[in-house]
Design a protein around this motif. Structure first.
Motif, mmCIF file in Angstrom:
data_model
loop_
_atom_site.group_PDB
_atom_site.id
_atom_site.type_symbol
_atom_site.label_atom_id
_atom_site.label_comp_id
_atom_site.label_asym_id
_atom_site.label_seq_id
_atom_site.Cartn_x
_atom_site.Cartn_y
_atom_site.Cartn_z
ATOM 1 N N TRP A 34 0.813 -1.216 0.000
ATOM 2 C CA TRP A 34 0.000 0.000 0.000
ATOM 3 C C TRP A 34 0.846 1.265 0.000
ATOM 4 C CZ3 TRP A 34 -5.125 0.307 -0.757
ATOM 5 C CH2 TRP A 34 -5.874 -0.862 -0.611
ATOM 6 N N TRP A 35 2.142 1.139 0.229
ATOM 7 C CA TRP A 35 2.967 2.335 0.349
ATOM 8 C C TRP A 35 2.970 3.212 -0.907
ATOM 9 C CZ3 TRP A 35 3.585 3.894 4.906
ATOM 10 C CH2 TRP A 35 3.883 3.045 5.968
ATOM 11 N N PRO A 36 3.088 2.642 -2.130
ATOM 12 C CA PRO A 36 3.014 3.513 -3.312
ATOM 13 C C PRO A 36 1.688 4.260 -3.413
ATOM 14 C CG PRO A 36 3.946 1.387 -3.887
ATOM 15 C CD PRO A 36 3.420 1.255 -2.494
ATOM 16 N N PHE A 37 0.592 3.592 -3.016
ATOM 17 C CA PHE A 37 -0.720 4.248 -3.055
ATOM 18 C C PHE A 37 -0.763 5.417 -2.074
ATOM 19 C CE2 PHE A 37 -5.035 4.627 -1.312
ATOM 20 C CZ PHE A 37 -5.729 4.961 -2.472
ATOM 21 N N ILE A 38 -0.253 5.209 -0.855
ATOM 22 C CA ILE A 38 -0.220 6.277 0.145
ATOM 23 C C ILE A 38 0.623 7.448 -0.353
ATOM 24 C CG2 ILE A 38 0.566 6.864 2.481
ATOM 25 C CD1 ILE A 38 -0.081 3.962 3.273
ATOM 26 N N THR A 39 1.774 7.133 -0.972
ATOM 27 C CA THR A 39 2.629 8.187 -1.519
ATOM 28 C C THR A 39 1.921 8.965 -2.611
ATOM 29 O OG1 THR A 39 4.540 6.752 -1.071
ATOM 30 C CG2 THR A 39 4.898 8.652 -2.514
ATOM 31 N N ALA A 40 1.201 8.244 -3.477
ATOM 32 C CA ALA A 40 0.489 8.897 -4.579
ATOM 33 C C ALA A 40 -0.627 9.800 -4.063
ATOM 34 C CB ALA A 40 -0.080 7.846 -5.528
ATOM 35 N N VAL A 41 -1.335 9.367 -3.033
ATOM 36 C CA VAL A 41 -2.396 10.198 -2.455
ATOM 37 C C VAL A 41 -1.806 11.483 -1.885
ATOM 38 C CG1 VAL A 41 -4.105 10.341 -0.592
ATOM 39 C CG2 VAL A 41 -3.951 8.282 -1.980
ATOM 40 N N GLY A 42 -0.674 11.356 -1.191
ATOM 41 C CA GLY A 42 -0.024 12.550 -0.656
ATOM 42 C C GLY A 42 0.425 13.494 -1.751
ATOM 43 N N ALA A 43 0.977 12.949 -2.844
ATOM 44 C CA ALA A 43 1.425 13.781 -3.959
ATOM 45 C C ALA A 43 0.236 14.477 -4.620
ATOM 46 C CB ALA A 43 2.184 12.934 -4.975
ATOM 47 N N ALA A 44 -0.859 13.739 -4.799
ATOM 48 C CA ALA A 44 -2.051 14.344 -5.395
ATOM 49 C C ALA A 44 -2.605 15.446 -4.504
ATOM 50 C CB ALA A 44 -3.118 13.267 -5.624
ATOM 51 N N GLY A 45 -2.499 15.248 -3.193
ATOM 52 C CA GLY A 45 -2.970 16.264 -2.264
ATOM 53 C C GLY A 45 -2.210 17.570 -2.381
ATOM 54 N N ILE A 46 -0.939 17.500 -2.775
ATOM 55 C CA ILE A 46 -0.147 18.719 -2.955
ATOM 56 C C ILE A 46 -0.733 19.570 -4.069
ATOM 57 C CG2 ILE A 46 2.129 19.612 -3.593
ATOM 58 C CD1 ILE A 46 3.354 17.144 -2.268
ATOM 59 N N TYR A 47 -1.179 18.926 -5.151
ATOM 60 C CA TYR A 47 -1.807 19.671 -6.245
ATOM 61 C C TYR A 47 -3.128 20.293 -5.781
ATOM 62 C CZ TYR A 47 1.515 17.487 -9.457
ATOM 63 O OH TYR A 47 2.658 17.092 -10.095
ATOM 64 N N VAL A 48 -3.904 19.527 -5.014
ATOM 65 C CA VAL A 48 -5.165 20.058 -4.482
ATOM 66 C C VAL A 48 -4.877 21.245 -3.568
ATOM 67 C CG1 VAL A 48 -7.169 19.535 -3.051
ATOM 68 C CG2 VAL A 48 -6.319 17.825 -4.668
ATOM 69 N N ALA A 49 -3.838 21.122 -2.734
ATOM 70 C CA ALA A 49 -3.478 22.212 -1.831
ATOM 71 C C ALA A 49 -3.071 23.458 -2.609
ATOM 72 C CB ALA A 49 -2.334 21.762 -0.910
ATOM 73 N N ALA A 50 -2.344 23.266 -3.721
ATOM 74 C CA ALA A 50 -1.959 24.412 -4.549
ATOM 75 C C ALA A 50 -3.189 25.114 -5.110
ATOM 76 C CB ALA A 50 -1.040 23.952 -5.680
ATOM 77 N N ALA A 51 -4.178 24.323 -5.524
ATOM 78 C CA ALA A 51 -5.417 24.910 -6.041
ATOM 79 C C ALA A 51 -6.156 25.678 -4.950
ATOM 80 C CB ALA A 51 -6.305 23.810 -6.616
#
Length: 287
Positions: A34-51
């Motif tokens: 599950w670690w790659p999935f958790i990492t991907a969710v965190g990375a996607a959240g950075i884009y949401v945070a930028a928005a």
């Protein structure tokens, strides 16, 4: 007790796995982590945070101005936790004591190729955004001198690091471990210098030139793409650091060097992306 011994004896019913992971999916193909999935969710959240950060600015913000900073902290934290788990699980524990067999090494190389494919899509989305804004009315007024000596030196450093890593890998395949470690250490040093150069460039642009992320469409594209690349170079430096430490412990040979191969693939990829970034952003902005 070594790390490998620790993971094989002290995790009880989990079969020596650093959770979250599911053993054998199907049997013989290792683990579904599950670690790659958790990492991907965190990375996607950075884009949401930028928005959210952009939406929270202005005289009449669409969202609470605090949403962006809070989302950034949460997303970066989740990304780092996932990244730690992923690196520890994939690069440290399972292969700390001597690499993988032939089947496992082929699987890992294929996984890296698939991962790099997703990275091409990620950078491609950023370039599409830049090409859209570049197709409209264009003015270089207010831009700093992008093609200064710093960018030329920094680009040269990163290109040279690809050659040093290639010859380090070649030396290992010839069982010249001393040369392998010397060139790998030099590659890691060059990567760290490149990251430092990019940070210094940001400092010059923001503090002395007033060229910021919110300074227009080009500023957002410039910092978005170069920042994303800087994050990838930092991750690559971490991977090379792990490989270097393992090399110091004598864990690689001409027959067992899978993680050296996969880390090299990643490093060469970020080097090629940087050259494309320089041509598109630094040179293209002046045209």
């Amino acid at each position: 007790m070594s790390l490998a011994d620790d993971t094989s004896e002290d995790h009880g019913d989990h079969g020596g796995h650093h959770l979250p992971a599911v053993e054998d999916w199907p049997r013989g193909f290792g683990e579904a982590s599950w670690w790659p999935f958790i990492t991907a969710v965190g990375a996607a959240g950075i884009y949401v945070a930028a928005a959210l950060f952009v939406l929270g600015r202005g005289q009449e913000p669409l969202v609470d101005p605090m949403y962006g900073p809070v989302a950034v902290v949460a997303s970066v934290g989740l990304f780092l936790v996932g990244l730690y788990g992923w690196l520890y699980h994939a690069f440290v524990v399972n292969f700390w004591e001597g690499g993988t067999d032939e089947h496992g090494s082929g699987t890992l190389r294929l996984a890296m190729i698939l991962f790099l494919g997703s990275e091409i899509a990620t950078f491609g989305a950023g370039f599409v955004y830049y090409f859209f804004i570049r197709a409209g009315a264009w003015s270089t007024e207010g831009f700093p001198d992008l093609l200064g000596s710093l960018i030329i030196i920094n680009t040269s450093i990163l290109i040279v690091s690809s050659f040093t890593l290639h010859f380090a890998h070649t030396a290992l395949r010839k069982n010249n471990r001393t040369r392998f470690l010397q060139l790998l250490g030099l590659t890691l040093l060059l990567g760290v210098v490149f990251i430092g150069g990019q940070i210094y460039e940001y400092y010059e642009f923001i503090v002395h030139e007033g060229f910021t992320l919110t300074g227009g469409a080009f500023g957002s594209a410039f910092y978005g793409l170069t920042g994303l690349h800087g994050l990838h170079v930092s991750l690559g430096a971490v991977l090379l650091g792990i490989v270097f430490l393992r090399g110091l412990k004598g864990q690689y040979s001409a027959e067992k060097h899978t993680s050296v191969s996969t880390a090299s693939m990643y490093w060469h990829f970020v080097d090629v992306v940087w050259v494309f970034l320089v041509v598109v952003l630094y040179v293209g902005a002046e045209i």
